[in-house]
Scaffold this motif. Structure first.
Motif, PDB file in Angstrom:
ATOM      1  N   HIS A 187       0.998  -1.114   0.024  1.00 32.78           N
ATOM      2  CA  HIS A 187       0.013   0.049  -0.032  1.00 32.78           C
ATOM      3  C   HIS A 187       0.901   1.219  -0.109  1.00 32.78           C
ATOM      4  O   HIS A 187       1.179   1.523   0.798  1.00 32.78           O
ATOM      5  CB  HIS A 187      -0.855  -0.040   1.238  1.00 32.78           C
ATOM      6  N   HIS A 211      -5.862  -0.883   5.580  1.00 32.88           N
ATOM      7  CA  HIS A 211      -5.940  -0.258   7.100  1.00 32.88           C
ATOM      8  C   HIS A 211      -6.634  -1.164   8.103  1.00 32.88           C
ATOM      9  O   HIS A 211      -6.002  -1.558   9.054  1.00 32.88           O
ATOM     10  CB  HIS A 211      -6.541   1.071   6.979  1.00 32.88           C
ATOM     11  N   LYS A 218      -9.157   0.843  -6.555  1.00 32.21           N
ATOM     12  CA  LYS A 218      -8.780   1.426  -5.313  1.00 32.21           C
ATOM     13  C   LYS A 218     -10.236   2.352  -4.917  1.00 32.21           C
ATOM     14  O   LYS A 218     -10.511   3.200  -5.678  1.00 32.21           O
ATOM     15  CB  LYS A 218      -7.732   2.173  -4.813  1.00 32.21           C
ATOM     16  N   ASP A 278       1.746   3.047   3.039  1.00 32.87           N
ATOM     17  CA  ASP A 278       0.706   4.287   2.914  1.00 32.87           C
ATOM     18  C   ASP A 278       1.469   5.508   2.695  1.00 32.87           C
ATOM     19  O   ASP A 278       1.155   6.504   3.183  1.00 32.87           O
ATOM     20  CB  ASP A 278      -0.212   4.335   4.077  1.00 32.87           C
ATOM     21  N   HIS A 280       1.747   5.306  -2.062  1.00 33.23           N
ATOM     22  CA  HIS A 280       1.436   6.471  -2.935  1.00 33.23           C
ATOM     23  C   HIS A 280       2.457   7.120  -3.507  1.00 33.23           C
ATOM     24  O   HIS A 280       3.160   7.595  -2.568  1.00 33.23           O
ATOM     25  CB  HIS A 280       0.377   7.209  -2.235  1.00 33.23           C
TER      26      HIS A 280
END
Ligand SMILES: [Zn+2]
Length: 394
Positions: free
Chosen positions: A66, A236, A177, A305, A68
């Motif tokens: 996960h 999460h 997503k 994340d 970005h």
């Protein structure tokens, strides 16, 4: 084709088999030919080159489940900085990809960026124009107008959801997503911003194209709807209840844990000011629920994340929350490969798989922090980063 032997001190192939003392990996091009004791490999094969990492433990390259590309918690107010111009976000992504790769991440599953910049980053990495991990991309994160999702784009109603998924797929999304809940828990039950009908359409459209789905979901009714609709991973799960843990255990969905947002002070402090207090207040509960999920034996992967360079720390947090060293390591290797649907290609060091390898100091099964003591990164059979290794031709 020329073969190369990578000689380590200890080898953990990531399958759960015992560590091999004096282990090595024979590779040819981008793939693994065989794995075993270096001496035995030398008797059978005649490698043209030996990469001597004999002070290091060799492991599968890490997989960030996960991430970005353009989210960067080093920046003040970093969630709002996702509104920066696309050019600025793209330059940021170029930097974070290098940081990730140099921390041992050889595959990164990016769950939403802006302006399709992840499409261009993936192309540039795969064509060798820029350094970075192998990327799996989600393109636009899908959220509803009144819902959470700083890295997402708003869509409402089943028709818009259908179009959003199809457009993402057209642009090259490897995974879809979407967002069901916020990140902090409000009073009472956890609400879902997105409706069950919208969830069903998103998953149906993605699955019909053979693409997996990942949902930002901390728990509540949205989690139930997503499981019932066949979502592939719950991202999460910070406030997952015992009942929801049971539901997830009976399903085929994975849980992807991302502990640092609640556990790393430096990260909380760069959140938008209005969110800082809440993260501190809910730290204990989130830790308790993540611990419960791990102890219940759920299948889990792990991700940063966007905490670039921090995957080793996330893995360490898993052990603090009750995971064994082996399971914590697998959350970023073998299990992570399954989360990504790439279990045939990566995640373990086995013949025929891609040669994604890291070398670390010490034995992570005895001391998990050794994953952070990274010395070597090999991606697709090529050394991308090395610290104090010596190479000798033989
Ligand atoms: Zn995220």
């Amino acid at each position: 084709m020329k073969q190369t032997l990578i000689r380590g001190k200890l080898l953990l192939d990531g399958t759960g088999k015992p560590a091999i003392d004096g282990g090595g990996i024979l590779i040819e091009g981008e793939r693994i030919v065989c794995v075993g004791k270096t001496e035995e490999i030398m008797q059978r094969a005649d490698p043209v080159q030996v990469v001597d990492l004999s002070g290091q433990t060799l492991l599968p390259g890490l997989i960030d489940c996960h991430n970005h590309l353009s989210l960067d918690p080093r920046l003040e107010n970093y969630l709002h900085r996702m509104a920066d111009p696309i050019a600025a976000l793209t330059l940021r992504a170029c930097e974070t990809m290098q940081i990730d790769l140099r921390s041992g991440v050889t595959t990164s599953r990016c769950l939403g960026d802006k302006g399709f910049l992840d499409v261009e980053c993936k192309k540039a990495v795969s064509e060798g124009r820029i350094e970075g991990p192998r990327l799996l991309i989600a393109t636009r994160g899908i959220r509803v107008s009144h819902g959470h999702g700083f890295v997402g784009y708003p869509f409402d109603g089943v028709d818009q959801m259908r179009v959003a998924v199809r457009e993402n797929l057209m642009r090259g999304a490897d995974v879809i997503k979407f967002y069901a809940t916020g990140t902090l828990k409000g009073e009472g039950n956890i609400t879902s911003f997105i409706s069950k009908e919208e969830i069903e359409v998103i998953i149906e459209e993605a699955h019909r194209a053979g693409v997996r789905t990942a949902v930002h979901c901390i728990g509540g009714i949205g989690l139930r709807w997503c499981i019932e609709s066949g979502v592939d991973s719950i991202e999460h799960g910070y406030f997952i209840s015992d009942e929801e843990i049971n539901l997830l255990a009976k399903s085929k969905s994975w849980l992807v844990l991302t502990p640092s947002i609640f556990l790393t002070d430096a990260r909380i402090q760069t959140l938008p000011p209005e969110l800082i207090e809440g993260h501190y207040q809910q730290r204990e509960l989130a830790t308790e629920r993540m611990t419960a999920a791990i102890k219940a034996g759920l299948r889990f992967g792990v991700g940063t994340d966007g905490m670039h360079g921090g995957l080793a720390k996330e893995i360490e947090y898993l052990t603090q929350m009750g995971a064994s060293e082996s399971d914590a390591l697998m959350a970023a290797t073998r299990s992570a490969a399954s989360v990504c649907g790439l279990e045939k290609e990566i995640g373990t060091l086995e013949p025929g798989k891609l040669a994604d390898i890291i070398g670390v100091e010490g034995n992570p099964l005895k001391d998990i922090t050794s994953i952070g003591k990274l010395r070597t990164v090999i991606l697709n059979g090529k050394i991308k980063h090395s610290n104090c290794n010596k190479r000798t031709a033989s």
